[in-house]
Design a protein around this motif. Structure first.
Motif, short mmCIF file in Angstrom:
data_model
loop_
_atom_site.label_atom_id
_atom_site.label_comp_id
_atom_site.label_asym_id
_atom_site.label_seq_id
_atom_site.Cartn_x
_atom_site.Cartn_y
_atom_site.Cartn_z
N GLN A 107 34.72 33.11 48.53
CA GLN A 107 35.56 32.60 49.89
C GLN A 107 37.05 33.22 49.57
OE1 GLN A 107 34.39 28.26 49.86
NE2 GLN A 107 35.21 28.90 51.85
N ASN A 108 37.59 33.27 50.55
CA ASN A 108 39.15 33.52 50.51
C ASN A 108 39.85 32.29 49.59
OD1 ASN A 108 38.84 35.38 52.55
ND2 ASN A 108 39.31 34.33 54.05
N PHE A 109 40.52 33.07 48.76
CA PHE A 109 41.40 32.47 47.75
C PHE A 109 40.75 31.68 46.67
CE2 PHE A 109 44.15 32.70 51.46
CZ PHE A 109 45.59 32.86 50.52
N GLY A 110 39.40 32.02 46.54
CA GLY A 110 38.46 31.48 45.25
C GLY A 110 39.00 32.03 44.12
N THR A 111 39.20 33.45 44.09
CA THR A 111 39.76 34.16 42.83
C THR A 111 41.39 33.56 42.64
OG1 THR A 111 38.59 36.09 43.36
CG2 THR A 111 40.45 36.14 41.98
N GLU B 35 44.79 44.29 49.65
CA GLU B 35 44.90 43.90 48.29
C GLU B 35 44.28 42.56 47.99
OE1 GLU B 35 47.19 44.82 50.69
OE2 GLU B 35 47.66 46.86 49.69
N GLU B 36 44.12 41.63 49.09
CA GLU B 36 43.36 40.38 48.69
C GLU B 36 41.95 40.59 48.68
OE1 GLU B 36 42.25 36.35 51.26
OE2 GLU B 36 43.63 37.41 51.93
N ALA B 37 41.43 41.74 49.16
CA ALA B 37 39.80 41.99 48.91
C ALA B 37 39.87 42.45 47.50
CB ALA B 37 39.49 42.98 50.01
N ILE B 38 40.97 43.43 46.90
CA ILE B 38 40.57 43.93 45.70
C ILE B 38 40.97 43.07 45.12
CG2 ILE B 38 41.83 45.82 44.37
CD1 ILE B 38 42.30 47.52 46.51
N GLU B 39 41.76 41.95 45.05
CA GLU B 39 41.90 41.06 44.05
C GLU B 39 40.86 40.21 43.70
OE1 GLU B 39 45.02 37.30 43.50
OE2 GLU B 39 45.77 38.65 44.92
N ALA B 40 40.12 40.05 44.90
CA ALA B 40 38.99 39.06 44.93
C ALA B 40 37.76 39.84 44.11
CB ALA B 40 38.40 38.66 46.40
N GLY B 41 37.75 40.96 43.53
CA GLY B 41 36.79 41.74 43.05
C GLY B 41 36.03 42.70 43.81
#
Length: 244
Positions: A66-70, A213-219
């Motif tokens: 989910q968004n913000f899981g990471t 950036e958020e997508a990449i941060e989430a893996g």
């Protein structure tokens, strides 16, 4: 003599009753070093060479896809990983995990997750008196638009686990070029796509990100076909060879 025996029996009975009552209502306390962070609301604590899986009481963080899981996982890791904590165990869940409040010095980590906008108060399981205060902290985070509340209508993780991926309004929202680009990630391949990519609506593209950036941060990694770059390009509507 009989009276003395009766008196002794009464004393022993009362003592046993008090002992069992105290044991029943006392809460277990686990103290040790945090040696593992599974996600925003699940950690592992090492106490006397024994590892205890701890589920944070009364809160529910976004799932890893989910968004913000990471970000929730990173937030709790920054707070307590490799640090000594005290856990007041309130319950045991169906997976055998200890469910409790985690304290680092005087910091209530459960509460801190809610205040920072990285967790919902879990209404089904948050039954302690302090939960009303936590509800207030959640509302304050919502109003400030911090953490996961920076996104419109975030899906609670208990709904996400049941397959809910957003409201009908979100699914039908205008995705014209005048709007900010929203990227969709494939939770199976961990690839994310531009809206115009042919795999935009694939059945596994359920993770949503507001920026690259958020997508990449989430893996997640960019699709090799539509090559999401952070800038919407109308010509991407013809992308047909995206990897997913």
């Amino acid at each position: 003599m009989k009276a003395f025996r009766l008196y002794r029996l009464v004393v022993v009975t009362v003592a046993l009753f008090l002992w069992f009552t105290t044991a029943a209502f006392s809460e277990t306390v686990i103290t040790g070093k945090v040696v593992g962070i599974a996600d925003g609301d699940t950690i592992t604590v090492l106490q006397d060479k024994t590892q205890y899986k701890i589920r944070l009481y009364g809160i529910d963080c976004p799932e890893s896809h989910q968004n913000f899981g990471t970000r929730a996982k990173q937030f709790v890791s920054d707070l307590i990983f490799n640090k000594d904590v005290r856990v007041i165990v309130h319950d045991t869940d169906r997976y055998g995990r200890n469910v409790g409040q985690v304290f680092y010095n005087d910091l209530d980590v459960n509460q801190a997750m809610v205040q920072a906008g990285y967790a919902w108060v879990y209404p089904q399981y948050c039954k302690k008196s302090f939960c009303s205060a936590w509800n207030g902290f959640e509302q304050a985070a919502r109003e400030k638009g911090i953490g996961l509340w920076s996104h419109p209508n975030p899906v609670p993780p208990w709904d996400f686990r049941r397959g809910v991926r957003g409201s009908s309004a979100e699914k039908n929202k205008d995705t014209s070029k005048n709007q900010e680009v929203t990227y969709h990630g494939n939770t199976s391949s961990m690839v994310f796509h531009q809206p115009a990519c042919k795999h935009f609506n694939c059945k596994n593209c359920t993770a949503v990100f507001q920026d690259r950036e958020e997508a990449i941060e989430a893996g997640y990694r960019p699709c090799g076909g539509c090559r999401p770059s952070g800038i919407h390009n109308a010509s991407l509507k013809n992308a047909a060879r995206g990897t997913y």
